[in-house]
Design an enzyme around this catalytic site. Structure first.
Site, PDB file in Angstrom:
ATOM      1  N   GLU A   1       0.985  -1.299  -0.064  1.00  0.00           N
ATOM      2  CA  GLU A   1      -0.042  -0.134   0.073  1.00  0.00           C
ATOM      3  C   GLU A   1       0.743   1.731   0.310  1.00  0.00           C
ATOM      4  O   GLU A   1       0.457   2.051  -0.944  1.00  0.00           O
ATOM      5  CB  GLU A   1      -1.049  -0.215   1.285  1.00  0.00           C
ATOM      6  CG  GLU A   1      -1.385   0.921   1.354  1.00  0.00           C
ATOM      7  CD  GLU A   1      -2.763   1.386   0.444  1.00  0.00           C
ATOM      8  OE1 GLU A   1      -2.267   2.516  -0.719  1.00  0.00           O
ATOM      9  OE2 GLU A   1      -3.632   0.421  -0.052  1.00  0.00           O
TER      10      GLU A   1
ATOM     11  N   ASP B   1       0.754   4.980  -2.673  1.00  0.00           N
ATOM     12  CA  ASP B   1       1.037   6.123  -2.126  1.00  0.00           C
ATOM     13  C   ASP B   1       2.050   6.803  -2.843  1.00  0.00           C
ATOM     14  O   ASP B   1       2.050   7.553  -3.343  1.00  0.00           O
ATOM     15  CB  ASP B   1       1.340   5.908  -0.865  1.00  0.00           C
ATOM     16  CG  ASP B   1      -0.703   5.364   0.011  1.00  0.00           C
ATOM     17  OD1 ASP B   1      -1.615   4.906  -0.895  1.00  0.00           O
ATOM     18  OD2 ASP B   1      -0.459   4.906   0.764  1.00  0.00           O
TER      19      ASP B   1
ATOM     20  N   SER C   1      -7.432   2.981  -2.994  1.00  0.00           N
ATOM     21  CA  SER C   1      -5.699   3.981  -2.419  1.00  0.00           C
ATOM     22  C   SER C   1      -5.333   4.280  -4.051  1.00  0.00           C
ATOM     23  O   SER C   1      -3.775   4.735  -3.466  1.00  0.00           O
ATOM     24  CB  SER C   1      -5.364   3.027  -1.584  1.00  0.00           C
ATOM     25  OG  SER C   1      -5.310   1.256  -3.292  1.00  0.00           O
TER      26      SER C   1
END
Length: 642
Positions: free
Chosen positions: A290, A294, A560
């Site tokens: 994750e 990002d 996300s």
């Protein structure tokens, strides 16, 4: 570069619930747990005391003025010290709290914003301080061990007039990263040339050289094509002089990001990633991918912006402290996060011993985040949070859904911290593509739509068999908050709704039968989410690089991806306008309310698709919010002061 890509392999049982299949990985405080007795007295914990703000109503009014053209304080953002002087705790108040903590044998560290005081100590000390006993609990669902107060903690009377809330007494909450992989048995098929050509036309007909043009293998270059970012690049707007911040709950390998940018042929500023480890920092673990997403997405959209990564342990205390640090440092011009939990997990009914199942008051964490977000807004820092990947039923990814013993109902819910009115909630769409499975026919999504996998569910039910595959309720998170009231910027927006009636979280207890844990308020005039949406469907998703997950992956998506993309877009706007953008929401809602949709406006309406409950419409809808972006047009409006 794409010849070597492979689809991430996922096991798919006959009863697959895409996110629910891994629900045991991410603990939630709505799950039953066994009290294992008093927690070790000498166990160390980090507790943050959030102090009461001064003149909070005036603060909110000042924030509105900073993003309202023509106002006396338009674009007059405050420094951290100015915030501390005008709205934070006084020196005398802070000294009193510090003195009290010292008397209890606890150290203290004051944030420069005067918003909070961090302290470390043992669970025994904190139990005494807050007049409670802190116990160890073991989740009966997944074996997760955590500590939390056995009875409701009480703020010490000596400082209760200064301290609003304390975070860190419980390590129960473990937040979820909001990214999703495409199911292994769902073949992408051949991209539809016509619909992809229409997508290119909608982005001004320009082509980014780093784009793949292949659904499931999209890059930040494709994002630029879809949402008309390329005109900014052509004018040298690449994020120079801007800093993007990432708040995350897993550490990562920075080389993942540099490898991604290099592999897609993207020129970037060298040596631009800085890591800040808060509360000892986070581990490199199953959530590290994750963080890689990002950084790759935000830093890819704005290739010459600096990137600040704040990582902390995956607890409420860690999450709050990382955000507080990022905002108090006030270096990042914009900040995104892709982690969250259902808003209702913060309610007293699920956290406070003896609370009524109708008690939707905040147990403390929502208020802590809110104070931080207010500070960010007045400092001009734009904040973005992924709205979740469980469609309109946010608890499904954490708790699953069913009617059998040990299962939960799925009320309509939204995700936190995205539901806070002072952060921009990033939702998800599906961009045009064609798909097929097995011997079934080829089907097409012909226009950008609300992301919800019921379109795949219907396909599977028709051509494979009813109930063979269960994708409920994967899709872009959205709905109505039942804690935060409708904010001023949504007051005149067509399509804003109230909460639905008859929504409850019920657990079918093996011994007691169906037990209503929480009854949600009906017709609550709450904050609607999301605000802005971009492509998030894994079927029209992306590649990314994650060492922890095996290297180069494709067929990845989730909101996300959208939150950091908006973060990167803000860095571009920061360079182009010459100033921080501030809180997006009042500005984009005003633009949409005044100018609507059209070739010259910053927004594209999303009229098709749904997130299992809320449908696309030529107005605001709870599937995508205002809609998707035309970034070049948004830039024109912001530079003109609209």
């Amino acid at each position: 570069m794409f010849a070597t890509l492979h689809r991430k392999s996922l096991s798919l049982s006959l009863s697959l619930l895409l996110a629910g299949a891994s629900a045991g990985t991410w603990a939630a405080n709505a799950t039953p747990a066994v009290d294992a007795g008093t927690a070790p007295a000498n166990q160390t914990a980090h507790v943050t005391l959030f102090l009461k703000l001064h003149n909070e109503a005036a603060l909110e009014d000042y924030i509105r003025q900073t993003v309202t053209p023509g106002s006396a304080h338009y674009q007059q953002f405050l420094t951290t010290s100015q915030f501390a002087q005008q709205y934070g705790a006084t020196d005398a108040e802070i000294a009193r709290v510090q003195s009290y903590l010292r008397s209890q044998g606890l150290s203290s560290e004051v944030l420069p914003s005067h918003l909070a005081i961090r302290t470390s100590g043992t669970l025994s000390q904190f139990g005494k301080l807050f007049q409670t006993s802190i116990h160890t609990y073991v989740s009966s669902q997944n074996g997760h061990r955590f500590h939390k107060p056995a009875i409701s903690p009480q703020l010490p009377s000596a400082i209760a007039d200064v301290v609003d809330v304390a975070t860190g007494l419980s390590s129960e909450k473990v937040y979820r990263p909001h990214h999703v992989s495409t199911p292994a048995l769902t073949a992408l098929g051949t991209p539809n040339a016509k619909t992809n050509a229409l997508a290119a036309k909608s982005s001004g007909g320009s082509s980014n050289p780093t784009a793949s043009g292949v659904p499931g293998q999209y890059t930040v270059g494709d994002v630029a094509n879809f949402y008309n970012i390329n005109p900014l690049y052509k004018h040298g707007v690449v994020g120079k002089g801007s800093t993007v911040g990432i708040v995350t709950l897993s550490n990562f390998y920075p080389s993942d990001a540099t490898t991604y940018w290099s592999d897609i042929g993207l020129a970037t500023k060298p040596n631009r990633i800085t890591q800040v480890h808060v509360d000892g920092g986070a581990a490199i673990d199953g959530g590290s991918g994750e963080t890689s997403i990002d950084v790759e997405q935000s830093g890819g959209v704005a290739p010459y912006a600096d990137v600040l990564v704040y990582d902390s342990p995956n607890t409420t205390a860690g999450y709050v402290d990382a955000f507080a640090q990022a905002v108090s440092d006030n270096v990042a011009d914009s900040i995104s996060t892709s982690w969250g939990l259902p808003e209702i997990f913060n309610f007293a009914a699920l956290n406070v011993t003896g609370a009524s199942n109708t008690d939707t008051s905040d147990a403390g964490d929502l208020r802590a985040f809110h104070k931080i977000f207010l500070e960010a807004a007045v400092q001009g820092q734009s904040l973005f949070a992924a709205s979740g990947d469980s469609g309109a039923y946010d608890t499904v990814r954490d708790l699953g859904v069913g009617t059998g013993v040990g299962q939960y109902t799925a009320p309509l819910t939204v995700d936190s911290p995205a539901s806070d009115p002072f952060i921009t909630a990033a939702g998800g769409t599906t961009t045009p593509y064609s798909y097929a499975f097995g011997t079934g026919p080829t089907k097409s999504i012909t226009q950008e739509s609300v992301w919800g996998w019921d379109y795949l569910q219907n396909y599977f039910d028709t051509y494979i068999g009813p109930g063979v595959v269960n994708l409920f309720s994967s899709g872009g998170g959205g709905g109505v908050s039942v804690y935060w009231h409708k904010p001023f910027y949504q007051a005149f927006t067509d399509g804003i709704r109230r909460s639905q009636p008859n929504q409850s979280l019920v657990y079918n207890d093996p011994s007691a039968g169906p037990t209503t844990l929480l009854k949600l308020p009906s017709h609550f005039e709450g904050r609607n989410v999301p605000d802005i949406s971009l492509n998030a469907d894994p079927e029209t998703g992306y590649i990314f690089v994650s060492t922890v997950d095996g290297g180069l992956l494709s067929g990845e998506g989730g909101t996300s991806f959208v939150a950091p993309q908006l973060n990167g877009i803000t860095a571009l706007l920061r360079q182009s306008t010459g100033h921080r953008i501030g809180l997006w929401n009042p500005q984009v809602y005003a633009l949409q309310n005044i100018f609507g949709y059209g070739w010259f406006t910053p927004f594209k309406s999303i009229r098709a698709g749904d997130n299992w409950f809320y449908y696309g419409a030529p107005r605001y809808n709870q599937g995508v919010g205002i809609g998707a972006l035309d970034v070049a047009n948004l830039d024109v409006f912001l530079r003109s002061g609209f």
